[in-house]
Design a protein around this motif. Sequence first.
Motif, PDB file in Angstrom:
ATOM      1  N   UNK A 126       0.681  -1.222   0.046  1.00  0.00           N
ATOM      2  CA  UNK A 126      -0.159  -0.043  -0.126  1.00  0.00           C
ATOM      3  C   UNK A 126       0.834   1.391  -0.039  1.00  0.00           C
ATOM      4  N   UNK A 127       2.052   1.087   0.192  1.00  0.00           N
ATOM      5  CA  UNK A 127       3.046   2.328   0.201  1.00  0.00           C
ATOM      6  C   UNK A 127       4.656   1.910   0.050  1.00  0.00           C
ATOM      7  N   UNK A 128       5.292   2.779  -0.438  1.00  0.00           N
ATOM      8  CA  UNK A 128       6.513   2.878  -0.740  1.00  0.00           C
ATOM      9  C   UNK A 128       7.439   3.839  -0.088  1.00  0.00           C
ATOM     10  N   UNK A 129       8.414   3.489   0.737  1.00  0.00           N
ATOM     11  CA  UNK A 129       9.202   4.559   1.228  1.00  0.00           C
ATOM     12  C   UNK A 129      10.784   4.502   1.050  1.00  0.00           C
ATOM     13  N   UNK A 130      11.123   5.509   1.086  1.00  0.00           N
ATOM     14  CA  UNK A 130      12.815   5.625   1.014  1.00  0.00           C
ATOM     15  C   UNK A 130      13.406   5.417   2.167  1.00  0.00           C
ATOM     16  N   UNK A 131      14.086   4.031   1.972  1.00  0.00           N
ATOM     17  CA  UNK A 131      14.728   3.412   3.352  1.00  0.00           C
ATOM     18  C   UNK A 131      15.719   2.473   2.818  1.00  0.00           C
TER      19      UNK A 131
END
Length: 337
Positions: A126-131
């Motif tokens: 449901x979401x993509x983060x910069x990690x």
Amino acid sequence: MPTETCVNADLMIATSDQLRSRTYHFSEDQERRVSALPGVKDSDGMRVTAVKHINEELMVIARDMNLWFSNSPGLLEEGDTQKAHEQSMRGEGFVISQNQSLQSGVGIGDQLRLETPGGPLTRPVVGIVEFYYVEKGTVFMDRKLYQEYWRDNSVDLILLNLEPGVDRASFKREINRAMASEQRAFIYTSEEYKQWSGRLTDQFFTLTYLEMLIAIFVATMGLMNMLVVSVSDRQRELGILRALGGLRSQVRKIVLLEAATISLVGFGTGVIAGLFNAYFLVRTAARIIAGFSLRFQFPLTVVLATLPVVLVVALLAAWWTAQRALRLRVVEAIGYE
């Protein structure tokens, strides 16, 4: 992911000075006791573990997704923030790291299946983060969902936000008293954590800095050697210049200007070559090898600050050669060869 987004808390309590230990974990009771201390506004207990996915090992971070989204505006790189917030806090979806998405090809709306101690766990992304915690990828899920499938209530990190006006240094002592004689705990304020992260980065680049110093030394020796050869090959030319009335200062300027020109040409060539190499490493190699989508930034300030240093080093390297050229006797120089 920026530090402010990943660890957006006043205080962080870890089981290890490396922030995560495979051996030591906080119990749920310890987490509750710390969270109940007067002055705590909210707490987020994080569990960090690994899980097999196809032929890769992914990192799983279980935390309070509602609290994370509420405290981190602009958290997602991709996906609808409101929808991701609601679904992930109910355990109906995963948030994954950007490098996991790039390497696996899994995007928003795709199903991700994890093999857990409680059986297969499949949820949509449901979401993509910069990690950038690990190169193989990271999956974020709500801690209640994690506890349901892993049957694990332990905690690796406790993030605390304090009420306004509470002194962080004093509160650290309260935490130490609350956890005394039970288990070691490493407590960081947000500023201390940033400094810790900065030290790790500095240590990583220490070898690069040493390589730069060696390269500067080798370049200086090479420049001196080239100028010595140049002066030796042009003894007759310099002798004739002196015989025609050339001043010692003019001969010195010739050598110094030659060194400055060579250094500027080399500096410009090095900047261009470094620009292409850095762009390749940041935008291509990092993306292919680890799936990291890093931002490329031209270090204009560093380049401008380095330019006068390069000129000074070149002129200092040329000074000895210039003095050697001035010591040439005109008769011997003209009769050279």
